[in-house]
Design a protein around this motif. Structure first.
Motif, PDB file in Angstrom:
ATOM      1  N   ILE A 150       9.050   5.573  -5.198  1.00  0.00           N
ATOM      2  CA  ILE A 150       9.648   4.835  -6.302  1.00  0.00           C
ATOM      3  C   ILE A 150       8.800   5.102  -7.537  1.00  0.00           C
ATOM      4  N   GLU A 151       9.441   5.216  -8.699  1.00  0.00           N
ATOM      5  CA  GLU A 151       8.726   5.515  -9.936  1.00  0.00           C
ATOM      6  C   GLU A 151       8.582   4.248 -10.765  1.00  0.00           C
ATOM      7  N   VAL A 152       7.339   3.954 -11.129  1.00  0.00           N
ATOM      8  CA  VAL A 152       7.055   2.788 -11.962  1.00  0.00           C
ATOM      9  C   VAL A 152       6.225   3.255 -13.156  1.00  0.00           C
ATOM     10  N   LYS A 153       6.771   3.093 -14.348  1.00  0.00           N
ATOM     11  CA  LYS A 153       6.112   3.525 -15.575  1.00  0.00           C
ATOM     12  C   LYS A 153       5.670   4.984 -15.488  1.00  0.00           C
ATOM     13  N   ASP A 154       6.593   5.834 -15.040  1.00  0.00           N
ATOM     14  CA  ASP A 154       6.400   7.283 -14.938  1.00  0.00           C
ATOM     15  C   ASP A 154       5.392   7.698 -13.874  1.00  0.00           C
ATOM     16  N   ILE A 155       4.996   6.769 -13.016  1.00  0.00           N
ATOM     17  CA  ILE A 155       4.062   7.091 -11.933  1.00  0.00           C
ATOM     18  C   ILE A 155       4.784   6.924 -10.599  1.00  0.00           C
ATOM     19  N   PRO A 156       4.808   7.977  -9.747  1.00  0.00           N
ATOM     20  CA  PRO A 156       5.471   7.854  -8.442  1.00  0.00           C
ATOM     21  C   PRO A 156       4.557   7.172  -7.423  1.00  0.00           C
ATOM     22  N   TYR A 157       5.110   6.249  -6.661  1.00  0.00           N
ATOM     23  CA  TYR A 157       4.390   5.581  -5.573  1.00  0.00           C
ATOM     24  C   TYR A 157       5.079   5.968  -4.266  1.00  0.00           C
ATOM     25  N   VAL A 158       4.350   6.633  -3.376  1.00  0.00           N
ATOM     26  CA  VAL A 158       4.922   7.171  -2.138  1.00  0.00           C
ATOM     27  C   VAL A 158       4.502   6.304  -0.961  1.00  0.00           C
ATOM     28  N   PHE A 159       5.491   5.847  -0.197  1.00  0.00           N
ATOM     29  CA  PHE A 159       5.233   4.992   0.965  1.00  0.00           C
ATOM     30  C   PHE A 159       5.638   5.705   2.244  1.00  0.00           C
ATOM     31  N   TYR A 160       4.809   5.549   3.276  1.00  0.00           N
ATOM     32  CA  TYR A 160       5.122   6.041   4.614  1.00  0.00           C
ATOM     33  C   TYR A 160       5.340   4.838   5.524  1.00  0.00           C
ATOM     34  N   ALA A 161       6.071   5.046   6.614  1.00  0.00           N
ATOM     35  CA  ALA A 161       6.393   3.945   7.517  1.00  0.00           C
ATOM     36  C   ALA A 161       5.127   3.254   8.009  1.00  0.00           C
ATOM     37  N   GLY A 162       5.078   1.940   7.823  1.00  0.00           N
ATOM     38  CA  GLY A 162       3.956   1.147   8.322  1.00  0.00           C
ATOM     39  C   GLY A 162       2.699   1.232   7.491  1.00  0.00           C
ATOM     40  N   ALA A 163       2.681   2.035   6.424  1.00  0.00           N
ATOM     41  CA  ALA A 163       1.472   2.213   5.609  1.00  0.00           C
ATOM     42  C   ALA A 163       1.674   1.546   4.250  1.00  0.00           C
ATOM     43  N   ILE A 164       0.815   0.612   3.922  1.00  0.00           N
ATOM     44  CA  ILE A 164       0.990  -0.177   2.697  1.00  0.00           C
ATOM     45  C   ILE A 164      -0.083   0.116   1.653  1.00  0.00           C
ATOM     46  N   SER A 165      -0.945   1.092   1.928  1.00  0.00           N
ATOM     47  CA  SER A 165      -2.060   1.356   1.012  1.00  0.00           C
ATOM     48  C   SER A 165      -1.587   1.755  -0.373  1.00  0.00           C
ATOM     49  N   CYS A 166      -0.409   2.355  -0.467  1.00  0.00           N
ATOM     50  CA  CYS A 166       0.094   2.797  -1.775  1.00  0.00           C
ATOM     51  C   CYS A 166       0.306   1.613  -2.719  1.00  0.00           C
ATOM     52  N   ALA A 167       0.497   0.418  -2.159  1.00  0.00           N
ATOM     53  CA  ALA A 167       0.720  -0.767  -2.992  1.00  0.00           C
ATOM     54  C   ALA A 167      -0.563  -1.262  -3.634  1.00  0.00           C
ATOM     55  N   GLY A 168      -1.703  -0.713  -3.226  1.00  0.00           N
ATOM     56  CA  GLY A 168      -2.984  -1.071  -3.826  1.00  0.00           C
ATOM     57  C   GLY A 168      -3.321  -2.540  -3.670  1.00  0.00           C
ATOM     58  N   THR A 169      -3.721  -3.179  -4.756  1.00  0.00           N
ATOM     59  CA  THR A 169      -4.164  -4.571  -4.708  1.00  0.00           C
ATOM     60  C   THR A 169      -3.026  -5.547  -4.418  1.00  0.00           C
ATOM     61  N   ARG A 170      -1.795  -5.069  -4.501  1.00  0.00           N
ATOM     62  CA  ARG A 170      -0.657  -5.960  -4.281  1.00  0.00           C
ATOM     63  C   ARG A 170      -0.081  -5.811  -2.871  1.00  0.00           C
ATOM     64  N   ALA A 171      -0.812  -5.143  -1.988  1.00  0.00           N
ATOM     65  CA  ALA A 171      -0.314  -4.899  -0.637  1.00  0.00           C
ATOM     66  C   ALA A 171      -0.050  -6.207   0.115  1.00  0.00           C
ATOM     67  N   ASP A 172      -1.025  -7.120   0.082  1.00  0.00           N
ATOM     68  CA  ASP A 172      -0.848  -8.383   0.812  1.00  0.00           C
ATOM     69  C   ASP A 172       0.314  -9.186   0.236  1.00  0.00           C
ATOM     70  N   GLU A 173       0.409  -9.197  -1.080  1.00  0.00           N
ATOM     71  CA  GLU A 173       1.499  -9.903  -1.754  1.00  0.00           C
ATOM     72  C   GLU A 173       2.857  -9.322  -1.348  1.00  0.00           C
ATOM     73  N   MET A 174       2.885  -7.992  -1.206  1.00  0.00           N
ATOM     74  CA  MET A 174       4.125  -7.320  -0.822  1.00  0.00           C
ATOM     75  C   MET A 174       4.535  -7.697   0.597  1.00  0.00           C
ATOM     76  N   LEU A 175       3.568  -7.768   1.507  1.00  0.00           N
ATOM     77  CA  LEU A 175       3.886  -8.127   2.886  1.00  0.00           C
ATOM     78  C   LEU A 175       4.397  -9.565   2.981  1.00  0.00           C
ATOM     79  N   VAL A 176       3.815 -10.465   2.186  1.00  0.00           N
ATOM     80  CA  VAL A 176       4.300 -11.852   2.168  1.00  0.00           C
ATOM     81  C   VAL A 176       5.752 -11.890   1.702  1.00  0.00           C
ATOM     82  N   LEU A 177       6.054 -11.105   0.653  1.00  0.00           N
ATOM     83  CA  LEU A 177       7.418 -11.054   0.143  1.00  0.00           C
ATOM     84  C   LEU A 177       8.384 -10.530   1.206  1.00  0.00           C
ATOM     85  N   LEU A 178       7.972  -9.485   1.915  1.00  0.00           N
ATOM     86  CA  LEU A 178       8.842  -8.910   2.946  1.00  0.00           C
ATOM     87  C   LEU A 178       9.057  -9.887   4.101  1.00  0.00           C
TER      88      LEU A 178
END
Length: 596
Positions: A460-488
């Motif tokens: 997904i592209e955010v502010k012209d920067i692509p963020y690539v996710f692999y199945a089960g890997a959340i490191s691409c979310a950086g500091t918001r990884a835990d927040e993302m898992l709570v949302l999911l």
């Protein structure tokens, strides 16, 4: 033989002038006869002019006869005939001349070596290209703008991108012109290195030379943006093209049609296309292929009718695009009718890709027996056959026909390369039918043969920067990884309440469309990459903005259903480009109507 008279000598420059302007064989032959009569046809200068004229008309047999009869040949003679062969798409004859030139003791010049490098590029022959490069180094002209640019292109066509860049970097900054920069950009774009092309374009824009990008450079960058779905950069390049006065350039327009469609904006693609005053074959083909990716079958058929009415003859790629559009929109009988009428209506013999598309079309519709019959009728071999049987295998799994899936799987397993995806589908077909021993046997065979499937990913592209996710890997979310898992987690609870019964991540047999580098039953696959990309998008993109993402594999049915339900819950639109087509999710439904 008597010496030419002074009046004849005066006539010769006139005849040479006629040769330079001649564009048809009759005129060249007539002038040749006059030179023979005047006694000047055998001079080196006259022979070279004749040689160039015959080559310009494509009369290569006459050019070769003239060349072979010349008493003296200089570098111009050799280079002229070599260029003629290159222009006539006879690269091997051109290369043989380079060897003959070497044995004759004539030294090549810049034009000779650049022509030779271009010929090697056409052949995609790295070995010959390196020999030409070595001769250029010996001749001291490897860093000449024309020669170096040809070498950049040659290495790129041979897939040696690093060597292309080394030649480009070896050029002195003042020697790099628009053609040189354009060649290097095209190398990156043609070798699916879109991000590198974008980075190089950024270097050009900050270069001190003040070089203004031309339409070829701009189209290469737009194509690069299409390949990596960099919508933001693509829009900026579109703006630059308009500012530089290239708004009506067809080459750029075609690249923009492709870029916007691959970034999830078919409506923008259509706007660019509609602004082309007299679309030719390539723009029509591009917009039809774009419509196919969105499952717009009737739109593709209307475009085909429009181009025929305008006198634009479709080619095999155009008609393949229309068939794909029919396949993705359920217009099976229309697509089959098109296949059967290729020869009679359009004068085109069906190629393996047409048959593969038709088999896929029948398979999607559940008409599997007909698909098998057509597959046998086509008698396709090689890589196209693998694509055909993989398509049929996937359809058999979808429609739970294990008997036919087994037959298709046997055909897939006969191949040695690019079979991982098909074998995973076969394993899952067995697992879905409760035949776990057979499923495990497929995985065991894959391990023994050293076959591994590339992991699925979504970006997904955010502010012209692509963020690539692999199945089960959340490191691409950086500091918001835990927040993302709570949302999911919260979203999973909500979609369960809405009746969703699929899986977002649990212990199970690896999915045939996306496996996380592990294999077999009872493996924790984890949350699929598109779900992670969606969670990240919901966190970081403003409310109301459409979330767009790309996936390198086919979207699985569980994730597809989840996206539909989530779109209704959060009241946002999602656009997903998977391996086959685009999905536009809105208020609980998808544009594909669950037909993909």
């Amino acid at each position: 033989m008597a010496a030419p008279s002074s009046s004849t000598a005066t006539l010769t420059p006139v005849l040479i002038h006629l040769l330079r302007g001649a564009s048809d064989l009759a005129s060249v032959a007539a002038t040749h006869a006059k030179l023979l009569k005047a006694g000047f046809a055998s001079t080196l200068a006259s022979s070279n002019h004749l040689l160039a004229a015959y080559c310009r008309c494509g009369a290569m047999s006459r050019a070769r006869d003239l060349f072979d009869g010349m008493r003296d040949r200089d570098v111009i003679s050799w280079t002229t005939l070599m260029s003629g062969y290159a222009a006539s798409v006879r690269p091997r004859e051109a290369i043989s001349l380079l060897r003959g030139m070497q044995f004759s003791g004539v030294q090549p010049n810049v034009v000779t070596l650049s022509t030779a490098a271009s010929v090697c590029a056409r052949l995609a022959d790295e070995g010959l290209g390196r020999q030409v490069h070595a001769r250029a180094e010996v001749a001291g002209c490897a860093r000449d703008t024309v020669v170096a640019t040809a070498l950049v292109d040659m290495y790129g066509k041979a897939g040696r991108v690093e060597d292309s860049r080394a030649v480009f970097d070896g050029m002195a900054a003042p020697a790099r012109n628009a053609v040189s920069w354009g060649a290097m950009l095209a190398v990156y774009a043609q070798n699916a290195l879109g991000n590198e092309a974008i980075q190089l374009f950024a270097e050009l824009r900050t270069d001190d030379s003040g070089l203004v990008p031309n339409h070829f450079m701009l189209s290469s960058v737009v194509s690069a943006c299409a390949g990596v779905a960099r919508l933001g950069i693509g829009k900026c390049v579109h703006g630059a093209a308009l500012r530089l006065g290239h708004g009506n350039n067809e080459v750029i327009a075609v690249a923009l049609v492709d870029m916007y469609s691959k970034c999830g904006f078919y409506e923008y693609s259509r706007k660019v296309f509609d602004r082309i005053e007299q679309p030719s074959l390539i723009p029509y083909t591009s917009i039809i292929v774009a419509a196919a990716k969105y499952g717009l079958g009737r739109c593709a058929l209307a475009l085909l009718g429009e181009m025929v009415d305008r006198g634009v003859q479709p080619n095999d790629v155009t008609l393949l695009g229309v068939m794909h559009a029919c396949s993705h929109s359920g217009l099976v009988d229309t697509g089959l009718q098109l296949l059967r009428s290729l020869q009679s209506k359009y004068g085109l013999a069906p190629c393996p890709s047409h048959y593969t598309c038709a088999v896929d079309m029948l398979g999607r519709a559940g008409r599997l027996e007909e698909a098998f019959e057509l597959a046998k009728e086509a008698q396709i071999e090689g890589k196209e056959a693998l694509l055909l049987w993989n398509s049929l295998l996937s359809a058999c799994r979808t429609h739970k026909r294990l008997d036919l899936a087994t037959l298709a799987g046997q055909r897939v397993s006969e191949f040695n390369k690019d079979v991982a995806g098909g074998l995973v589908v076969m394993s899952n077909a067995y697992a879905s039918a409760g035949q776990t021993d057979n499923a495990a046997a497929v995985w065991s065979s894959m391990r023994q043969r050293g076959i591994r499937k590339d992991p699925g990913c979504s970006w997904i592209e955010v502010k012209d920067i692509p963020y690539v996710f692999y199945a089960g890997a959340i490191s691409c979310a950086g500091t918001r990884a835990d927040e993302m898992l709570v949302l999911l987690d919260e979203l999973e609870c909500k979609i369960r309440e809405k009746g969703y019964k699929g899986r977002l991540g649990s212990a199970r047999v690896s999915d045939g469309h996306e496996d996380d580098r592990d294999e077999g039953k009872g493996v924790m696959v984890g949350v699929h990459s598109e779900i992670l990309a969606l969670g990240f998008g919901l966190l970081v993109l403003p409310k109301g903005m459409t979330i767009r993402m790309m996936k390198n594999l086919r979207m699985c049915s569980d994730c597809h259903e989840a996206f539909k339900v989530i779109s209704g819950i959060v009241e946002r639109e999602f656009v997903v480009r998977d391996l086959n087509r685009f999905h536009h999710f809105k208020m609980g439904s998808c544009s594909c109507n669950d037909y993909w």
